[in-house]
Design a protein around this motif. Structure first.
Motif, PDB file in Angstrom:
ATOM      1  N   PRO A   1       0.051   3.994   6.309  1.00 41.97           N
ATOM      2  CA  PRO A   1       1.202   3.440   5.586  1.00 41.97           C
ATOM      3  C   PRO A   1       1.670   4.360   4.459  1.00 41.97           C
ATOM      4  O   PRO A   1       0.930   5.251   4.005  1.00 41.97           O
ATOM      5  CB  PRO A   1       0.656   2.120   5.033  1.00 41.97           C
ATOM      6  N   ASP A   2       2.877   4.121   3.987  1.00 35.95           N
ATOM      7  CA  ASP A   2       3.439   4.933   2.898  1.00 35.95           C
ATOM      8  C   ASP A   2       2.587   4.865   1.638  1.00 35.95           C
ATOM      9  O   ASP A   2       2.525   5.821   0.856  1.00 35.95           O
ATOM     10  CB  ASP A   2       4.853   4.446   2.575  1.00 35.95           C
ATOM     11  N   GLU A   3       1.925   3.722   1.439  1.00 35.69           N
ATOM     12  CA  GLU A   3       1.152   3.526   0.207  1.00 35.69           C
ATOM     13  C   GLU A   3      -0.101   4.397   0.132  1.00 35.69           C
ATOM     14  O   GLU A   3      -0.791   4.404  -0.896  1.00 35.69           O
ATOM     15  CB  GLU A   3       0.767   2.053   0.064  1.00 35.69           C
ATOM     16  N   LEU A   4      -0.383   5.162   1.191  1.00 31.42           N
ATOM     17  CA  LEU A   4      -1.459   6.146   1.091  1.00 31.42           C
ATOM     18  C   LEU A   4      -1.133   7.194   0.034  1.00 31.42           C
ATOM     19  O   LEU A   4      -2.035   7.789  -0.561  1.00 31.42           O
ATOM     20  CB  LEU A   4      -1.678   6.838   2.442  1.00 31.42           C
ATOM     21  N   TYR A   5       0.146   7.427  -0.170  1.00 30.98           N
ATOM     22  CA  TYR A   5       0.594   8.438  -1.119  1.00 30.98           C
ATOM     23  C   TYR A   5       1.212   7.794  -2.349  1.00 30.98           C
ATOM     24  O   TYR A   5       1.641   6.630  -2.337  1.00 30.98           O
ATOM     25  CB  TYR A   5       1.617   9.360  -0.455  1.00 30.98           C
TER      26      TYR A   5
END
Length: 494
Positions: free
Chosen positions: A195-199
């Motif tokens: 997911p985007d929230e990894l970054y």
């Protein structure tokens, strides 16, 4: 503080007088209007809305369709810290005193008037999410909400483990602080599933959305800063999959003939990453991989803009909110054989800028020459306020009313290099640069580039006798535009 009031031509002063009579787009109705500003790091004005179809940027393109896109916007310095401080103060680096990376604004000037300080005084909820200032401590007391969101640049556990091992080893070996920092560098690119929230930028978008939900009943001044497409070019795999490597080309690697050595860099920012040679050009294969990674990072940042805008719409706040998106400076992707920013070239200083005002023009484009210092007075005027004294910018409200209107006779920018400061102006056709010694004020190098046909001219024309009168005239204009504090003749702020 010495200020040269001849910065603007008589034409410019006449324009200012005209602008004062221009109706403000957001001051016509009762109640305080919200402000949402997106800060995008290292973003070139190469997006779908700027006519570059190969770059997939649907959210930013949609925002452009709801406002005015500026084709010829320029930052004050092609370096994130001074560029962002110039925007937040509405002042040139020579005026606010910051032209380097390592000096926070409040360490230099505790009383400087900035946008968050101004809006705090107006009773706004002020919020900063992600990379807004380069130094997060700046204006700490003027933000209602300033969460410490993870700044980790990588998501692959193996990459993180290797970096941690190198840092521990460097510390045990008694390495210097700079050597330990170098050991902490990872690869220039990363592709992960997830997911985007990894970054960080995914986390930033989430924080901004949660804040909109929580504070929707308050007038807010919200800044949302996305780090991508800054190095490393790291993004979830689905953004890489938007592109095929064959879409990208290796650019011409030849410097303009006669370009001053002061005007170029060794692009050490990129060379510090793992897998990048310490000297010499990059291979074609690596060049294409990096260009692919940059595009993927742009699309990743674009998706985060889209999430925040979707929530603004869902909450019914769009018609009450002035939305601005800008890039802090441009970026070289191998052009001239160079990478990153740190110069006065066109590609380093021209930036994307979109202003979307409720009730304003939609889907329009302006070719007016504008500067990022113009955002401070624009935001203040368009929310019904009075612009504080000492700003170098001019409100863009008249151009937003009439996008065909001319604005500045030229844009002004600068970049320091050792004991010299490079000053540049960009008018309708020409880019003129002078490198001036701090101690003697001697002009030690000049450059004149013709941009009538290209963003990447192949020759410095400053020494060509055919252009001697033009150089003399542009030199006078540049000298009038400079705002040099006496204390900066021997600068300590480097």
């Amino acid at each position: 503080m010495k200020q040269n009031l001849s910065l603007f031509s008589s034409v410019s002063r006449a324009l200012i007088a005209t602008f004062l009579c221009c109706p403000l787009l957001l001051a016509e109705s009762d109640g305080k209007k919200n402000v949402l500003i997106f800060f995008i790091d290292d973003l070139r004005p190469e997006l779908g809305c700027y006519g570059v179809d190969k770059i997939q940027s649907p959210a930013i393109d949609a925002l452009a369709s709801e406002g005015v896109l500026f084709e010829r916007a320029y930052c004050q310095q092609a370096l994130c810290a001074p560029s962002r401080i110039s925007m937040m103060t509405g002042q040139y680096p020579d005026h606010n005193g910051i032209d380097g990376l390592f000096t926070p604004l409040r360490r230099h000037d505790k009383e400087a008037m900035t946008l968050p300080r101004y809006f705090q005084k107006q009773g706004y909820f002020t919020a900063s999410y992600g990379k807004v200032y380069h130094h997060q401590i700046d204006d700490k007391e003027h933000w209602s909400d300033l969460p410490d969101i993870s700044r980790e640049k990588f998501a692959n556990p193996e990459t993180l483990a290797r970096i941690a091992e190198r840092v521990v080893e460097a510390k045990k070996s008694g390495k210097t602080v700079d050597e330990v920092r170098a050991a902490g560098k990872g690869p220039a690119i990363e592709v992960v599933e997830g997911p985007d929230e990894l970054y960080r930028d995914g986390k930033v978008a989430k924080a901004a959305i949660e804040s909109l939900r929580k504070n929707k009943e308050k007038p807010f001044f919200m800044c949302v800063g996305f780090a991508k497409p800054h190095l490393p070019f790291a993004a979830p795999k689905r953004y890489w999959d938007l592109y095929e490597r064959e879409q990208f080309m290796v650019p011409e690697r030849i410097l303009p003939e006669g370009a001053p050595s002061l005007g170029v860099t060794k692009w050490n920012e990129l060379r510090g990453y793992r897998g990048i040679p310490a000297e010499g050009p990059l291979s074609d294969e690596l060049t294409l991989e990096l260009r692919h990674g940059y595009a993927a990072s742009v699309s990743f940042a674009d998706a985060q803009v889209g999430k925040v805008m979707a929530e603004l719409d869902r909450l019914g706040l769009r018609e009450e909110t002035l939305v601005i998106l800008w890039g802090d400076h441009g970026y070289k992707l191998g052009e001239y054989g160079l990478w990153c920013k740190h110069t006065n070239f066109e590609v380093d200083t021209r930036v994307p800028l979109i202003v979307s005002a409720p009730g304003g023009k939609q889907g329009k484009r302006s070719h007016a020459l504008v500067e990022i210092v113009d955002l401070f007075p624009t935001v203040v005027e368009m929310t019904g306020g009075t612009v504080p004294a000492g700003r170098d910018g001019m409100s863009l409200a008249p151009v937003l009313e009439d996008p065909k209107r001319k604005f500045r006779p030229f844009a002004f920018m600068q970049y320091p290099r050792g004991s010299q400061m490079g000053y540049a102006l960009r008018n309708e056709r020409w880019r003129y640069i002078e490198w001036i010694k701090f101690d003697t004020q001697e002009v030690v190098a000049r450059a004149l580039y013709d941009h009538q046909e290209t963003q990447f001219p192949d020759k410095n024309l400053a020494a060509d006798s055919e252009y001697s009168e033009l150089v003399a005239e542009l030199s006078k204009q540049l000298d009038a535009a400079r705002r040099v504090k006496e204390s900066r003749l021997n600068p300590a702020n480097k």
